[in-house]
Design a protein around this motif. Structure first.
Motif, short mmCIF file in Angstrom:
data_model
loop_
_atom_site.label_atom_id
_atom_site.label_comp_id
_atom_site.label_asym_id
_atom_site.label_seq_id
_atom_site.Cartn_x
_atom_site.Cartn_y
_atom_site.Cartn_z
N UNK A 36 0.84 -1.19 0.00
CA UNK A 36 0.00 0.00 0.00
C UNK A 36 0.88 1.24 0.00
N UNK A 38 0.70 5.30 0.95
CA UNK A 38 -0.10 6.25 1.71
C UNK A 38 0.53 7.62 1.63
N UNK A 43 -5.77 7.87 2.57
CA UNK A 43 -5.98 6.46 2.82
C UNK A 43 -4.85 5.63 2.23
N UNK A 44 -4.59 4.45 2.79
CA UNK A 44 -3.65 3.52 2.13
C UNK A 44 -4.27 3.04 0.83
#
Lengths: 110, 115
Positions: A36, A38, A43-44
Motif C-alpha cells: 500500500x 499512503x 488512505x492507504x
C-alpha cells in the motif's frame, strides 16, 4: 500471530533512480502480500499485490518479488518520479487479518 | 462505484466523551475490518465483522471499545470515555469475502483527536 518487518524506515532517492523496500514475515501460512502507498493524510491505496503461488509480478514501474522459502518479499520502483514520494507499507495476510510493516518513507529528490 | 466511505473525516473529543466512527463498505462487500494507525506507525488490526456478526475482535482493547455492523446501515466503531491515547487515525476496509487472498480496500479514515 504474524510479524512483518520492513526495511528501510526511510529512503531517499534521486529522481530516475530505483527504490527497493524489503519485508520479512514470520507465519509460513501467510499467502497474500499486498503493498500500500499512503500519502500524507490520505488512505492507504493498494499499488500491487502478490499471491503465494507467484514469485514475481510487475506493473509498469512497480514490481514485487516473493521468496516463500526465505519468507521475504520486496517492492521495486524503477525510474522514480516526485509523485512516488509517500509512505509505503508491506503487509501479509493469514486468513483475513492484514499484518502491516512499520512503513518506509520514500522521498524522491528532483 | 463509490469506494469505502467513512465519516466523520475528523473528530475532536474531550477526555471522557464518546466517539462514534462510521464506515460504509464498497458496494457488494459484506466484510468490514477496522484498523488503527498511531502517528508515524503502521496500521494495526482491531476487529473484523460481517453483517450482524463480530468474527474476530482480538485487536480491540478490552474496555471502552466496541464495534457493530448491523443488518442495515454502516459499521460503527464506538469508543467510550475517550483518553488522549485514543488519538489516532481509524481506517476501515472492506472486501467481498473472507478468502485469505481477498483484497481489502481502505476508506479515507477518521482522524480522532482527544483533547
Amino acid at each position: 500471530g504474524e510479524n512483518v518487518e520492513q526495511h528501510p524506515s526511510t529512503l531517499s532517492v534521486q529522481e530516475g533512480d530505483s527504490a527497493v523496500i524489503k519485508c520479512t514475515y514470520s507465519d509460513s501460512a501467510s499467502n497474500y502480500f499486498p503493498w500500500y502507498k499512503q500519502e500524507l493524510g490520505k488512505r492507504p491505496q493498494l499499488i500491487i499485490d502478490i499471491r503465494s503461488n507467484v514469485g514475481e509480478k510487475k506493473d509498469q514501474r512497480i514490481a514485487v518479488t516473493l521468496n516463500k522459502t526465505a519468507k521475504h518479499f520486496s517492492l521495486h520502483i524503477t525510474e522514480t518520479q516526485p509523485e512516488d514520494s509517500a509512505v509505503y507499507f508491506c503487509a501479509a495476510i493469514n486468513d483475513y487479518k492484514l499484518s502491516f510493516g512499520a512503513g518506509t518513507t520514500v522521498t524522491v529528490r528532483a | 462505484n463509490a469506494g469505502v466511505m467513512q465519516n466523520p473525516r475528523h473528530l475532536v473529543r474531550r477526555r471522557g466523551q464518546e466517539a462514534r466512527l462510521r464506515c460504509s463498505p464498497m458496494k457488494g462487500h459484506s466484510h468490514v475490518y477496522w484498523y488503527r494507525q498511531l502517528p508515524e506507525e503502521g496500521l494495526k488490526f482491531m476487529v473484523y465483522l460481517q453483517k450482524e456478526n463480530i468474527i474476530d475482535e482480538s485487536g480491540m482493547p478490552k474496555e471502552r471499545f466496541s464495534a457493530e455492523f448491523p443488518k442495515e446501515g454502516p459499521s460503527i466503531l464506538r469508543i467510550q470515555q475517550v483518553v488522549r491515547g485514543d488519538s489516532a487515525a481509524y481506517f476501515c476496509a472492506s472486501s467481498t469475502g473472507t478468502g485469505s487472498q481477498e483484497t481489502q480496500y481502505f476508506g479515507p479514515g477518521t482522524r480522532l483527536l482527544v483533547l
